[in-house]
Scaffold this motif. Structure first.
Motif, PDB file in Angstrom:
ATOM      1  N   VAL A  12      10.657   2.680  -8.960  1.00 19.38           N
ATOM      2  CA  VAL A  12       9.491   3.318  -9.579  1.00 19.38           C
ATOM      3  C   VAL A  12       9.206   4.665  -8.921  1.00 19.38           C
ATOM      4  O   VAL A  12       8.940   5.662  -9.606  1.00 19.38           O
ATOM      5  N   LEU A  13       9.282   4.729  -7.603  1.00 22.38           N
ATOM      6  CA  LEU A  13       9.001   5.980  -6.894  1.00 22.38           C
ATOM      7  C   LEU A  13      10.022   7.061  -7.225  1.00 22.38           C
ATOM      8  O   LEU A  13       9.664   8.236  -7.363  1.00 22.38           O
ATOM      9  N   ARG A  14      11.291   6.674  -7.367  1.00 20.53           N
ATOM     10  CA  ARG A  14      12.319   7.666  -7.755  1.00 20.53           C
ATOM     11  C   ARG A  14      11.992   8.312  -9.093  1.00 20.53           C
ATOM     12  O   ARG A  14      12.270   9.493  -9.297  1.00 20.53           O
TER      13      ARG A  14
ATOM     14  N   PHE B 294      -0.955  12.763 -10.363  1.00 25.73           N
ATOM     15  CA  PHE B 294      -2.017  11.790 -10.553  1.00 25.73           C
ATOM     16  C   PHE B 294      -3.340  12.450 -10.192  1.00 25.73           C
ATOM     17  O   PHE B 294      -3.470  13.035  -9.123  1.00 25.73           O
ATOM     18  N   ASP B 295      -4.307  12.374 -11.095  1.00 20.18           N
ATOM     19  CA  ASP B 295      -5.642  12.927 -10.858  1.00 20.18           C
ATOM     20  C   ASP B 295      -6.621  11.789 -10.605  1.00 20.18           C
ATOM     21  O   ASP B 295      -6.670  10.820 -11.377  1.00 20.18           O
ATOM     22  N   PHE B 296      -7.401  11.922  -9.535  1.00 18.10           N
ATOM     23  CA  PHE B 296      -8.363  10.895  -9.153  1.00 18.10           C
ATOM     24  C   PHE B 296      -9.732  11.549  -8.984  1.00 18.10           C
ATOM     25  O   PHE B 296      -9.896  12.461  -8.165  1.00 18.10           O
ATOM     26  N   PRO B 297     -10.736  11.088  -9.742  1.00 19.24           N
ATOM     27  CA  PRO B 297     -12.071  11.689  -9.631  1.00 19.24           C
ATOM     28  C   PRO B 297     -12.829  11.160  -8.420  1.00 19.24           C
ATOM     29  O   PRO B 297     -12.730   9.985  -8.071  1.00 19.24           O
ATOM     30  N   VAL B 298     -13.585  12.052  -7.781  1.00 19.74           N
ATOM     31  CA  VAL B 298     -14.414  11.702  -6.625  1.00 19.74           C
ATOM     32  C   VAL B 298     -15.758  12.401  -6.792  1.00 19.74           C
ATOM     33  O   VAL B 298     -15.810  13.576  -7.163  1.00 19.74           O
ATOM     34  N   ARG B 299     -16.814  11.688  -6.496  1.00 24.55           N
ATOM     35  CA  ARG B 299     -18.157  12.280  -6.470  1.00 24.55           C
ATOM     36  C   ARG B 299     -18.579  12.387  -5.008  1.00 24.55           C
ATOM     37  O   ARG B 299     -18.339  11.481  -4.218  1.00 24.55           O
ATOM     38  N   VAL B 300     -19.183  13.494  -4.633  1.00 24.15           N
ATOM     39  CA  VAL B 300     -19.652  13.683  -3.256  1.00 24.15           C
ATOM     40  C   VAL B 300     -21.029  13.035  -3.119  1.00 24.15           C
ATOM     41  O   VAL B 300     -21.965  13.385  -3.833  1.00 24.15           O
ATOM     42  N   TYR B 301     -21.109  12.083  -2.182  1.00 25.25           N
ATOM     43  CA  TYR B 301     -22.359  11.395  -1.890  1.00 25.25           C
ATOM     44  C   TYR B 301     -22.948  11.920  -0.584  1.00 25.25           C
ATOM     45  O   TYR B 301     -22.265  12.576   0.209  1.00 25.25           O
ATOM     46  N   TYR B 302     -24.207  11.569  -0.357  1.00 31.06           N
ATOM     47  CA  TYR B 302     -24.909  12.045   0.831  1.00 31.06           C
ATOM     48  C   TYR B 302     -24.129  11.729   2.107  1.00 31.06           C
ATOM     49  O   TYR B 302     -24.006  12.565   2.992  1.00 31.06           O
ATOM     50  N   GLU B 303     -23.576  10.495   2.194  1.00 26.73           N
ATOM     51  CA  GLU B 303     -22.877  10.104   3.427  1.00 26.73           C
ATOM     52  C   GLU B 303     -21.579  10.876   3.648  1.00 26.73           C
ATOM     53  O   GLU B 303     -21.002  10.815   4.730  1.00 26.73           O
ATOM     54  N   ASP B 304     -21.111  11.614   2.638  1.00 28.26           N
ATOM     55  CA  ASP B 304     -19.903  12.433   2.780  1.00 28.26           C
ATOM     56  C   ASP B 304     -20.193  13.789   3.411  1.00 28.26           C
ATOM     57  O   ASP B 304     -19.270  14.514   3.775  1.00 28.26           O
ATOM     58  N   THR B 305     -21.479  14.139   3.527  1.00 26.85           N
ATOM     59  CA  THR B 305     -21.839  15.493   3.950  1.00 26.85           C
ATOM     60  C   THR B 305     -22.269  15.547   5.406  1.00 26.85           C
ATOM     61  O   THR B 305     -22.633  14.541   6.011  1.00 26.85           O
ATOM     62  N   ALA B 306     -22.213  16.750   5.940  1.00 31.25           N
ATOM     63  CA  ALA B 306     -22.657  17.028   7.307  1.00 31.25           C
ATOM     64  C   ALA B 306     -23.779  18.060   7.218  1.00 31.25           C
ATOM     65  O   ALA B 306     -24.390  18.237   6.168  1.00 31.25           O
ATOM     66  N   ALA B 307     -23.989  18.765   8.301  1.00 33.08           N
ATOM     67  CA  ALA B 307     -25.033  19.794   8.349  1.00 33.08           C
ATOM     68  C   ALA B 307     -24.848  20.793   7.222  1.00 33.08           C
ATOM     69  O   ALA B 307     -23.736  21.183   6.887  1.00 33.08           O
ATOM     70  N   GLY B 308     -25.928  21.167   6.609  1.00 34.53           N
ATOM     71  CA  GLY B 308     -25.862  22.157   5.541  1.00 34.53           C
ATOM     72  C   GLY B 308     -25.516  21.566   4.192  1.00 34.53           C
ATOM     73  O   GLY B 308     -25.367  22.292   3.214  1.00 34.53           O
ATOM     74  N   GLY B 309     -25.327  20.246   4.121  1.00 34.06           N
ATOM     75  CA  GLY B 309     -25.043  19.611   2.840  1.00 34.06           C
ATOM     76  C   GLY B 309     -23.628  19.794   2.332  1.00 34.06           C
ATOM     77  O   GLY B 309     -23.359  19.576   1.156  1.00 34.06           O
ATOM     78  N   VAL B 310     -22.707  20.204   3.202  1.00 34.83           N
ATOM     79  CA  VAL B 310     -21.309  20.357   2.795  1.00 34.83           C
ATOM     80  C   VAL B 310     -20.516  19.136   3.261  1.00 34.83           C
ATOM     81  O   VAL B 310     -20.889  18.454   4.203  1.00 34.83           O
TER      82      VAL B 310
ATOM     83  N   ARG C 168      -4.173   8.379  -2.996  1.00 35.42           N
ATOM     84  CA  ARG C 168      -2.822   7.829  -2.822  1.00 35.42           C
ATOM     85  C   ARG C 168      -2.804   6.329  -3.100  1.00 35.42           C
ATOM     86  O   ARG C 168      -1.887   5.814  -3.740  1.00 35.42           O
ATOM     87  N   THR C 169      -3.836   5.625  -2.648  1.00 37.51           N
ATOM     88  CA  THR C 169      -3.932   4.186  -2.903  1.00 37.51           C
ATOM     89  C   THR C 169      -4.046   3.904  -4.399  1.00 37.51           C
ATOM     90  O   THR C 169      -3.367   3.018  -4.927  1.00 37.51           O
ATOM     91  N   GLU C 170      -4.875   4.650  -5.095  1.00 43.14           N
ATOM     92  CA  GLU C 170      -5.052   4.438  -6.535  1.00 43.14           C
ATOM     93  C   GLU C 170      -3.813   4.865  -7.316  1.00 43.14           C
ATOM     94  O   GLU C 170      -3.492   4.274  -8.351  1.00 43.14           O
ATOM     95  N   TRP C 171      -3.111   5.887  -6.839  1.00 47.03           N
ATOM     96  CA  TRP C 171      -1.849   6.312  -7.455  1.00 47.03           C
ATOM     97  C   TRP C 171      -0.845   5.168  -7.394  1.00 47.03           C
ATOM     98  O   TRP C 171      -0.200   4.834  -8.390  1.00 47.03           O
ATOM     99  N   LEU C 172      -0.730   4.552  -6.222  1.00 49.47           N
ATOM    100  CA  LEU C 172       0.195   3.431  -6.047  1.00 49.47           C
ATOM    101  C   LEU C 172      -0.212   2.259  -6.945  1.00 49.47           C
ATOM    102  O   LEU C 172       0.630   1.630  -7.592  1.00 49.47           O
TER     103      LEU C 172
END
Length: 138
Positions: A129-131, A4-20, A34-38
């Motif tokens: 379903v999980l099997r 299962f592929d789930f797209p994520v965009r990195v937002y400002y609140e996801d970053t720490a020092a140095g913008g990572v 995992r929640t979206e997969w389920l």
């Protein structure tokens, strides 16, 4: 659906020092995947709690951080159910940017009773379903 592929965009609140991305936020991205997969498999976690009396909790995580993600990066969280038993699941996950692996992890998740918080067997409709999507079963 073994992966299962789930797209994520990195937002400002996801970053720490140095913008990572702050290291713990990668775990949040994986939990969302995992929640979206389920959900994609037809099971909403709030419905499982309310109608089946179960919850999923993370028992352990092992992660390897290889490269940083940065502000505004478009990431893909790849998830697959590596092993399955009546009360436990092991997920293998990675976070990638343009095909390059940034983080790889395995997460052990257990099913617990919603009120007791003790290990509980997953309902048979969910297990069926999980099997079908698990790479292997214990």
């Amino acid at each position: 659906m073994t992966r299962f592929d789930f797209p994520v965009r990195v937002y400002y609140e996801d970053t720490a020092a140095g913008g990572v991305v702050y290291f713990a936020n990668y775990l949040r991205f994986m939990a969302r995947a995992r929640t979206e997969w389920l959900r994609r498999l037809g099971f909403d976690q709030s419905e499982l709690r309310e109608h089946q009396g179960i919850l999923f909790v993370v028992r352990g995580v092992e992660a390897t951080y290889q490269r940083p993600a940065r502000l505004d990066d478009a990431l893909t969280v790849q998830s697959r159910l590596a092993t399955l038993s009546r009360v436990a699941l092991r997920f293998e996950q990675s976070i990638e940017r343009d095909g390059e692996t940034l983080v790889s992890a395995s997460s052990d998740v257990i099913c617990v009773g919603a009120t007791s918080l003790r290990p509980a067997r997953m309902p048979e409709p969910l297990m069926r379903v999980l099997r079908a999507v698990a790479v292997s079963r214990e």
